[in-house]
Design a protein around this motif. Structure first.
Motif, PDB file in Angstrom:
ATOM      1  N   ARG A  30      69.326  -7.845  91.362  1.00 23.22           N
ATOM      2  CA  ARG A  30      69.334  -6.422  91.038  1.00 23.22           C
ATOM      3  C   ARG A  30      70.779  -5.993  90.817  1.00 23.22           C
ATOM      4  NH1 ARG A  30      68.180  -2.528  94.199  1.00 23.22           N
ATOM      5  NH2 ARG A  30      68.851  -3.539  96.109  1.00 23.22           N
ATOM      6  N   GLN A  32      73.407  -2.521  89.117  1.00 24.60           N
ATOM      7  CA  GLN A  32      73.459  -1.099  88.780  1.00 24.60           C
ATOM      8  C   GLN A  32      74.665  -0.804  87.908  1.00 24.60           C
ATOM      9  OE1 GLN A  32      74.089   1.361  92.255  1.00 24.60           O
ATOM     10  NE2 GLN A  32      76.247   0.829  92.373  1.00 24.60           N
ATOM     11  N   GLU A  86      63.284  -5.458  84.492  1.00 25.27           N
ATOM     12  CA  GLU A  86      62.972  -4.047  84.680  1.00 25.27           C
ATOM     13  C   GLU A  86      64.284  -3.267  84.648  1.00 25.27           C
ATOM     14  OE1 GLU A  86      61.563  -2.209  88.696  1.00 25.27           O
ATOM     15  OE2 GLU A  86      59.830  -3.101  87.678  1.00 25.27           O
ATOM     16  N   THR A 101      69.526   1.038  87.156  1.00 28.04           N
ATOM     17  CA  THR A 101      69.313  -0.147  87.975  1.00 28.04           C
ATOM     18  C   THR A 101      68.480  -1.138  87.185  1.00 28.04           C
ATOM     19  OG1 THR A 101      67.390   0.853  89.045  1.00 28.04           O
ATOM     20  CG2 THR A 101      69.498   1.018  90.210  1.00 28.04           C
ATOM     21  N   SER A 102      68.791  -2.405  87.376  1.00 25.67           N
ATOM     22  CA  SER A 102      68.045  -3.455  86.692  1.00 25.67           C
ATOM     23  C   SER A 102      67.570  -4.476  87.706  1.00 25.67           C
ATOM     24  CB  SER A 102      68.917  -4.140  85.639  1.00 25.67           C
ATOM     25  OG  SER A 102      70.011  -4.784  86.266  1.00 25.67           O
ATOM     26  N   LEU A 103      66.479  -5.124  87.378  1.00 27.13           N
ATOM     27  CA  LEU A 103      65.938  -6.205  88.182  1.00 27.13           C
ATOM     28  C   LEU A 103      65.533  -7.319  87.243  1.00 27.13           C
ATOM     29  CD1 LEU A 103      63.670  -6.255  91.182  1.00 27.13           C
ATOM     30  CD2 LEU A 103      62.852  -7.403  89.144  1.00 27.13           C
ATOM     31  N   CYS A 104      65.967  -8.528  87.537  1.00 28.06           N
ATOM     32  CA  CYS A 104      65.568  -9.704  86.763  1.00 28.06           C
ATOM     33  C   CYS A 104      64.999 -10.731  87.720  1.00 28.06           C
ATOM     34  CB  CYS A 104      66.759 -10.304  86.009  1.00 28.06           C
ATOM     35  SG  CYS A 104      67.381  -9.236  84.702  1.00 28.06           S
ATOM     36  N   LYS A 105      63.967 -11.445  87.251  1.00 23.62           N
ATOM     37  CA  LYS A 105      63.271 -12.395  88.109  1.00 23.62           C
ATOM     38  C   LYS A 105      62.824 -13.597  87.296  1.00 23.62           C
ATOM     39  CE  LYS A 105      59.287 -12.592  91.224  1.00 23.62           C
ATOM     40  NZ  LYS A 105      58.169 -11.834  91.811  1.00 23.62           N
ATOM     41  N   GLU A 113      71.779 -13.372  88.145  1.00 24.58           N
ATOM     42  CA  GLU A 113      72.746 -12.298  88.353  1.00 24.58           C
ATOM     43  C   GLU A 113      73.332 -11.793  87.048  1.00 24.58           C
ATOM     44  OE1 GLU A 113      73.453 -15.204  91.877  1.00 24.58           O
ATOM     45  OE2 GLU A 113      72.755 -15.304  89.808  1.00 24.58           O
ATOM     46  N   ALA A 116      70.898  -9.578  85.145  1.00 28.02           N
ATOM     47  CA  ALA A 116      70.767  -8.236  85.730  1.00 28.02           C
ATOM     48  C   ALA A 116      71.996  -7.380  85.421  1.00 28.02           C
ATOM     49  CB  ALA A 116      70.541  -8.338  87.240  1.00 28.02           C
ATOM     50  N   GLU A 147      71.991  -7.076  94.675  1.00 25.41           N
ATOM     51  CA  GLU A 147      71.245  -8.028  95.494  1.00 25.41           C
ATOM     52  C   GLU A 147      70.938  -9.264  94.678  1.00 25.41           C
ATOM     53  OE1 GLU A 147      67.182  -8.088  98.231  1.00 25.41           O
ATOM     54  OE2 GLU A 147      67.420  -6.527  96.711  1.00 25.41           O
ATOM     55  N   LYS A 148      70.870 -10.380  95.378  1.00 27.98           N
ATOM     56  CA  LYS A 148      70.471 -11.638  94.764  1.00 27.98           C
ATOM     57  C   LYS A 148      69.696 -12.431  95.801  1.00 27.98           C
ATOM     58  CE  LYS A 148      72.591 -15.995  94.857  1.00 27.98           C
ATOM     59  NZ  LYS A 148      71.393 -16.563  95.297  1.00 27.98           N
TER      60      LYS A 148
END
Length: 161
Positions: A30, A32, A86, A101-105, A113, A116, A147-148
């Protein structure tokens, strides 16, 4: 314990890290970014009266697309099979700014990282681009890995203190 740069080989040359022996794990990151602007510019965006259309929707799509293009933008990044990207955008009128904010998975052998961070950065740049005609002194700031999770280095959470 001495840390070494993973993208520099023994001869001091840049190289792509070999991840072929790493385990496949679920990896999440995640990030920002903030775009600081005048209250008038923020109100123009929030009112939906911006002549270029929905600024937040465009920035969200740009961030998602950027995450998928990260290896084309950042040298030595591995092409990844992202399973989720996201991008959320929230106005903070009390601070005259927008928080992205971004989230990658994914399930893979290397972290997400950079994807994101790229998503948050490009979403911020898109907001700037769409609004520069009305305000040129906007400021993009605090591009941060929040966060990671996953991989051998474990769980990292940004602590600003």
């Amino acid at each position: 314990m001495t840390q070494t740069l993973s993208h520099i080989n023994a001869s001091g040359e840049a190289h792509m890290v070999d991840v072929s022996e790493k385990d496949i794990t679920v990896r999440i990151a995640r990030a920002q970014a903030f775009v600081e602007m005048s209250s008038d510019t923020l109100e123009l965006i929030l009112s939906g009266k911006h002549h270029k259309g929905d600024v937040f929707a465009t920035a969200r799509i740009a961030g998602i697309m950027a995450a998928k293009k990260t290896p084309e933008l950042i040298p030595l990044c591995h092409p990844l099979m992202l399973t989720k990207v996201e991008v959320d955008i929230e106005a903070e009128p009390d601070n005259n700014r927008v928080r992205i904010t971004s989230l990658c998975k994914l399930s893979g052998k290397t972290g997400v990282e950079m994807e994101a961070l790229t998503a948050a950065s490009v979403a911020a740049l898109t907001i700037y681009d769409m609004c520069k005609a009305v305000q040129k002194d906007m400021v993009i700031s605090a591009v941060t890995l929040l966060e990671k999770q996953g991989g051998k280095s474990g769980h990292f959470v940004h602590n600003p203190e």
